[in-house]
Scaffold this motif. Sequence first.
Motif, PDB file in Angstrom:
ATOM      1  N   ARG A 154      -1.635   6.222  -5.647  1.00 35.01           N
ATOM      2  CA  ARG A 154      -1.044   4.893  -5.470  1.00 35.01           C
ATOM      3  C   ARG A 154      -0.051   5.003  -4.320  1.00 35.01           C
ATOM      4  O   ARG A 154       0.888   5.805  -4.381  1.00 35.01           O
ATOM      5  CB  ARG A 154      -0.346   4.432  -6.741  1.00 35.01           C
ATOM      6  CG  ARG A 154      -1.296   4.127  -7.893  1.00 35.01           C
ATOM      7  CD  ARG A 154      -0.580   3.350  -8.991  1.00 35.01           C
ATOM      8  NE  ARG A 154      -1.504   3.069 -10.091  1.00 35.01           N
ATOM      9  CZ  ARG A 154      -1.535   3.754 -11.238  1.00 35.01           C
ATOM     10  NH1 ARG A 154      -0.669   4.745 -11.421  1.00 35.01           N
ATOM     11  NH2 ARG A 154      -2.384   3.440 -12.183  1.00 35.01           N
ATOM     12  N   ILE A 155      -0.285   4.230  -3.292  1.00 44.82           N
ATOM     13  CA  ILE A 155       0.576   4.335  -2.112  1.00 44.82           C
ATOM     14  C   ILE A 155       1.111   2.970  -1.702  1.00 44.82           C
ATOM     15  O   ILE A 155       0.514   1.927  -1.987  1.00 44.82           O
ATOM     16  CB  ILE A 155      -0.172   4.959  -0.909  1.00 44.82           C
ATOM     17  CG1 ILE A 155      -1.301   4.043  -0.423  1.00 44.82           C
ATOM     18  CG2 ILE A 155      -0.722   6.334  -1.260  1.00 44.82           C
ATOM     19  CD1 ILE A 155      -1.958   4.503   0.876  1.00 44.82           C
ATOM     20  N   ALA A 163       5.004  -4.636   7.464  1.00 38.88           N
ATOM     21  CA  ALA A 163       4.661  -5.250   6.187  1.00 38.88           C
ATOM     22  C   ALA A 163       4.001  -4.202   5.283  1.00 38.88           C
ATOM     23  O   ALA A 163       3.075  -3.496   5.705  1.00 38.88           O
ATOM     24  CB  ALA A 163       3.726  -6.430   6.403  1.00 38.88           C
ATOM     25  N   VAL A 164       4.476  -4.101   4.041  1.00 37.75           N
ATOM     26  CA  VAL A 164       4.013  -3.062   3.119  1.00 37.75           C
ATOM     27  C   VAL A 164       3.056  -3.660   2.095  1.00 37.75           C
ATOM     28  O   VAL A 164       3.333  -4.709   1.503  1.00 37.75           O
ATOM     29  CB  VAL A 164       5.200  -2.389   2.396  1.00 37.75           C
ATOM     30  CG1 VAL A 164       4.706  -1.377   1.377  1.00 37.75           C
ATOM     31  CG2 VAL A 164       6.125  -1.725   3.413  1.00 37.75           C
ATOM     32  N   THR A 165       1.912  -2.993   1.909  1.00 38.72           N
ATOM     33  CA  THR A 165       0.977  -3.353   0.851  1.00 38.72           C
ATOM     34  C   THR A 165       0.863  -2.190  -0.121  1.00 38.72           C
ATOM     35  O   THR A 165       1.088  -1.038   0.251  1.00 38.72           O
ATOM     36  CB  THR A 165      -0.421  -3.679   1.409  1.00 38.72           C
ATOM     37  OG1 THR A 165      -0.894  -2.568   2.199  1.00 38.72           O
ATOM     38  CG2 THR A 165      -0.384  -4.920   2.285  1.00 38.72           C
ATOM     39  N   ARG A 166       0.524  -2.485  -1.371  1.00 41.56           N
ATOM     40  CA  ARG A 166       0.332  -1.473  -2.403  1.00 41.56           C
ATOM     41  C   ARG A 166      -1.164  -1.245  -2.582  1.00 41.56           C
ATOM     42  O   ARG A 166      -1.925  -2.200  -2.697  1.00 41.56           O
ATOM     43  CB  ARG A 166       0.957  -1.920  -3.730  1.00 41.56           C
ATOM     44  CG  ARG A 166       2.426  -2.286  -3.619  1.00 41.56           C
ATOM     45  CD  ARG A 166       3.276  -1.097  -3.267  1.00 41.56           C
ATOM     46  NE  ARG A 166       4.658  -1.484  -2.986  1.00 41.56           N
ATOM     47  CZ  ARG A 166       5.594  -0.659  -2.587  1.00 41.56           C
ATOM     48  NH1 ARG A 166       5.306   0.626  -2.398  1.00 41.56           N
ATOM     49  NH2 ARG A 166       6.814  -1.085  -2.355  1.00 41.56           N
ATOM     50  N   ARG A 167      -1.545   0.008  -2.605  1.00 33.48           N
ATOM     51  CA  ARG A 167      -2.976   0.326  -2.657  1.00 33.48           C
ATOM     52  C   ARG A 167      -3.242   1.495  -3.600  1.00 33.48           C
ATOM     53  O   ARG A 167      -2.389   2.351  -3.793  1.00 33.48           O
ATOM     54  CB  ARG A 167      -3.498   0.703  -1.276  1.00 33.48           C
ATOM     55  CG  ARG A 167      -2.930  -0.139  -0.153  1.00 33.48           C
ATOM     56  CD  ARG A 167      -3.907  -0.375   0.888  1.00 33.48           C
ATOM     57  NE  ARG A 167      -3.364  -1.099   2.024  1.00 33.48           N
ATOM     58  CZ  ARG A 167      -4.066  -1.361   3.111  1.00 33.48           C
ATOM     59  NH1 ARG A 167      -5.300  -0.926   3.199  1.00 33.48           N
ATOM     60  NH2 ARG A 167      -3.538  -2.046   4.100  1.00 33.48           N
ATOM     61  N   ARG A 200       3.319   6.292   7.902  1.00 29.93           N
ATOM     62  CA  ARG A 200       3.466   4.897   7.490  1.00 29.93           C
ATOM     63  C   ARG A 200       3.319   4.720   5.983  1.00 29.93           C
ATOM     64  O   ARG A 200       3.389   3.599   5.490  1.00 29.93           O
ATOM     65  CB  ARG A 200       2.438   4.017   8.211  1.00 29.93           C
ATOM     66  CG  ARG A 200       2.691   3.874   9.700  1.00 29.93           C
ATOM     67  CD  ARG A 200       1.661   2.952  10.318  1.00 29.93           C
ATOM     68  NE  ARG A 200       1.868   2.812  11.756  1.00 29.93           N
ATOM     69  CZ  ARG A 200       0.992   2.217  12.572  1.00 29.93           C
ATOM     70  NH1 ARG A 200      -0.137   1.730  12.070  1.00 29.93           N
ATOM     71  NH2 ARG A 200       1.244   2.134  13.862  1.00 29.93           N
ATOM     72  N   ILE A 201       3.081   5.829   5.276  1.00 30.55           N
ATOM     73  CA  ILE A 201       3.026   5.760   3.822  1.00 30.55           C
ATOM     74  C   ILE A 201       4.455   5.765   3.303  1.00 30.55           C
ATOM     75  O   ILE A 201       5.186   6.743   3.454  1.00 30.55           O
ATOM     76  CB  ILE A 201       2.217   6.939   3.240  1.00 30.55           C
ATOM     77  CG1 ILE A 201       0.751   6.844   3.700  1.00 30.55           C
ATOM     78  CG2 ILE A 201       2.296   6.945   1.713  1.00 30.55           C
ATOM     79  CD1 ILE A 201      -0.097   8.013   3.251  1.00 30.55           C
ATOM     80  N   THR A 202       4.873   4.649   2.700  1.00 30.73           N
ATOM     81  CA  THR A 202       6.265   4.495   2.279  1.00 30.73           C
ATOM     82  C   THR A 202       6.532   5.050   0.885  1.00 30.73           C
ATOM     83  O   THR A 202       7.671   5.387   0.553  1.00 30.73           O
ATOM     84  CB  THR A 202       6.654   3.012   2.312  1.00 30.73           C
ATOM     85  OG1 THR A 202       5.792   2.275   1.417  1.00 30.73           O
ATOM     86  CG2 THR A 202       6.514   2.446   3.726  1.00 30.73           C
ATOM     87  N   SER A 203       5.520   5.135   0.060  1.00 33.29           N
ATOM     88  CA  SER A 203       5.651   5.717  -1.280  1.00 33.29           C
ATOM     89  C   SER A 203       4.285   6.256  -1.685  1.00 33.29           C
ATOM     90  O   SER A 203       3.246   5.771  -1.213  1.00 33.29           O
ATOM     91  CB  SER A 203       6.130   4.676  -2.296  1.00 33.29           C
ATOM     92  OG  SER A 203       5.189   3.621  -2.416  1.00 33.29           O
ATOM     93  N   ILE A 204       4.312   7.258  -2.545  1.00 37.28           N
ATOM     94  CA  ILE A 204       3.048   7.869  -2.945  1.00 37.28           C
ATOM     95  C   ILE A 204       3.206   8.508  -4.318  1.00 37.28           C
ATOM     96  O   ILE A 204       4.240   9.098  -4.627  1.00 37.28           O
ATOM     97  CB  ILE A 204       2.587   8.924  -1.905  1.00 37.28           C
ATOM     98  CG1 ILE A 204       1.201   9.437  -2.240  1.00 37.28           C
ATOM     99  CG2 ILE A 204       3.575  10.063  -1.782  1.00 37.28           C
ATOM    100  CD1 ILE A 204       0.551  10.209  -1.102  1.00 37.28           C
TER     101      ILE A 204
END
Length: 235
Positions: A154-155, A163-167, A200-204
């Motif tokens: 989950r990133i 702009a950040v999207t959750r994937r 560019r991955i803000t969270s993982i």
Amino acid sequence: MPTVGYVNRTDRLYALVEELRAVAPRPRSARWLAGKFEVSARTVERDIGALQQSGVPIYAEPGRTGGYCLDRSHTLPPVNLTPGEAVAMALALRRLDGTPFRAEAGSALRKLVAAMRKDDAAAAQDLAARVHLLGDAGSPPPMPHVLGTRRVLRIGYADREGAVTRREVEPLGYVGKPDHWYLVAWCRLREQVRVFRTDRITSIAATAEVPPPRPLRREDLDIPYGVVEQLTLAG
């Protein structure tokens, strides 16, 4: 005598060393080893020669009861490297390109891979096969640790405008450049293979889910510049 089929040569080299270590200082003949590993005696001789060239202290004892034996006093017990550690060492070797110690470093890596447990060596080979470097990448930066997993991730991902999207993504492979890494993954949001710049991955976060196997196709690595080179553990 039970027989074991070793399709992967790396697995067989590891098993040869472990067999000779287990019975050392007694020898094993090429014929005996060929029967155990379901290969020809000539293949065993080639494998033994490759191990000797890598510095493994294997010697030939002449005579009717002779064969190949291992000098246990000059060997180490199996090395508990993780697959990620083995791949990290292969990446580190790139920094030695062009130096006088590149060949020795490659030999050291081959010895370590040969000494790994069979399952770990196979996992390391699998991970290395998913890591690709651009031909002019030289020494890419450290690969983010969590990206070595085969689990669903989950990133949070920022586009060029921030702009950040959750994937949720299924990792397929990695491409390294001199300045950053790309994660190649099946994106469940877009329902297709996408490439993510790791900076560019803000969270993982790694989930407990293991995704179904998906092939990493050559066209998924169709980068318009540079030559993509697959990482190898051969040193």
